[in-house]
Design a protein around this motif. Structure first.
Motif, PDB file in Angstrom:
ATOM      1  N   VAL A  65      76.646  33.175  70.872  1.00 40.50           N
ATOM      2  CA  VAL A  65      75.304  33.191  70.281  1.00 40.50           C
ATOM      3  C   VAL A  65      75.079  31.917  69.463  1.00 40.50           C
ATOM      4  CG1 VAL A  65      73.867  34.324  68.532  1.00 40.50           C
ATOM      5  CG2 VAL A  65      75.004  35.696  70.285  1.00 40.50           C
ATOM      6  N   GLU A  66      76.044  31.573  68.635  1.00 44.13           N
ATOM      7  CA  GLU A  66      75.912  30.402  67.761  1.00 44.13           C
ATOM      8  C   GLU A  66      75.950  29.090  68.544  1.00 44.13           C
ATOM      9  OE1 GLU A  66      78.987  30.876  64.838  1.00 44.13           O
ATOM     10  OE2 GLU A  66      78.056  32.692  64.019  1.00 44.13           O
ATOM     11  N   GLU A  67      76.840  28.999  69.512  1.00 42.55           N
ATOM     12  CA  GLU A  67      77.014  27.746  70.255  1.00 42.55           C
ATOM     13  C   GLU A  67      75.858  27.455  71.207  1.00 42.55           C
ATOM     14  OE1 GLU A  67      79.011  24.235  71.483  1.00 42.55           O
ATOM     15  OE2 GLU A  67      79.433  25.551  69.788  1.00 42.55           O
ATOM     16  N   ASP A  69      72.776  29.268  71.298  1.00 39.14           N
ATOM     17  CA  ASP A  69      71.468  29.706  70.813  1.00 39.14           C
ATOM     18  C   ASP A  69      70.827  30.717  71.762  1.00 39.14           C
ATOM     19  OD1 ASP A  69      69.417  29.839  68.961  1.00 39.14           O
ATOM     20  OD2 ASP A  69      68.282  28.216  69.897  1.00 39.14           O
ATOM     21  N   VAL A  70      71.594  31.752  72.093  1.00 37.39           N
ATOM     22  CA  VAL A  70      71.100  32.853  72.925  1.00 37.39           C
ATOM     23  C   VAL A  70      71.171  34.133  72.115  1.00 37.39           C
ATOM     24  CG1 VAL A  70      71.772  31.760  75.108  1.00 37.39           C
ATOM     25  CG2 VAL A  70      73.377  33.294  73.948  1.00 37.39           C
ATOM     26  N   ASP A  71      70.518  35.187  72.632  1.00 40.02           N
ATOM     27  CA  ASP A  71      70.578  36.462  71.926  1.00 40.02           C
ATOM     28  C   ASP A  71      71.899  37.176  72.242  1.00 40.02           C
ATOM     29  OD1 ASP A  71      70.111  38.458  74.254  1.00 40.02           O
ATOM     30  OD2 ASP A  71      68.438  37.044  74.458  1.00 40.02           O
TER      31      ASP A  71
END
Length: 92
Positions: A65-67, A69-71
């Motif tokens: 998620v952090e790397e 930028d997805v949900d």
């Protein structure tokens, strides 16, 4: 096979960076099976590089998620798809 088994599965592959891509080559009796190479997409490469014996599914999902930028749902689906695909490779 789950996340815990994926670290063990890593021992059955040689992983090498080729340019910007990560390539996996299955090993059979410690010999590379060069006819069966797999090029990982960026998410799969990230997962592969971040798996260790302390990694949990929650850790990996959060890191994806952090790397990227997805949900969370997308990260979970990507992770489970990768685990399924690695599991389907028959090294025999």
């Amino acid at each position: 096979m789950g996340i815990q088994d994926l670290n063990f599965k890593k021992e059955q592959f040689a992983a090498r960076k080729v340019g910007e891509e990560l390539v996996l080559v299955p090993l059979k009796n410690n010999i590379a099976q060069m006819t069966e190479m797999f090029t990982l997409n960026p998410v799969a490469a990230f997962i592969w590089e971040n798996i260790n014996d302390q990694t949990t599914e929650v850790d990996l999902v959060q890191n994806i998620v952090e790397e990227f930028d997805v949900d969370i749902q997308t990260a979970k689906e990507d992770l489970m798809q990768f685990v399924s695909e690695i599991n389907s490779i028959n090294i025999g």
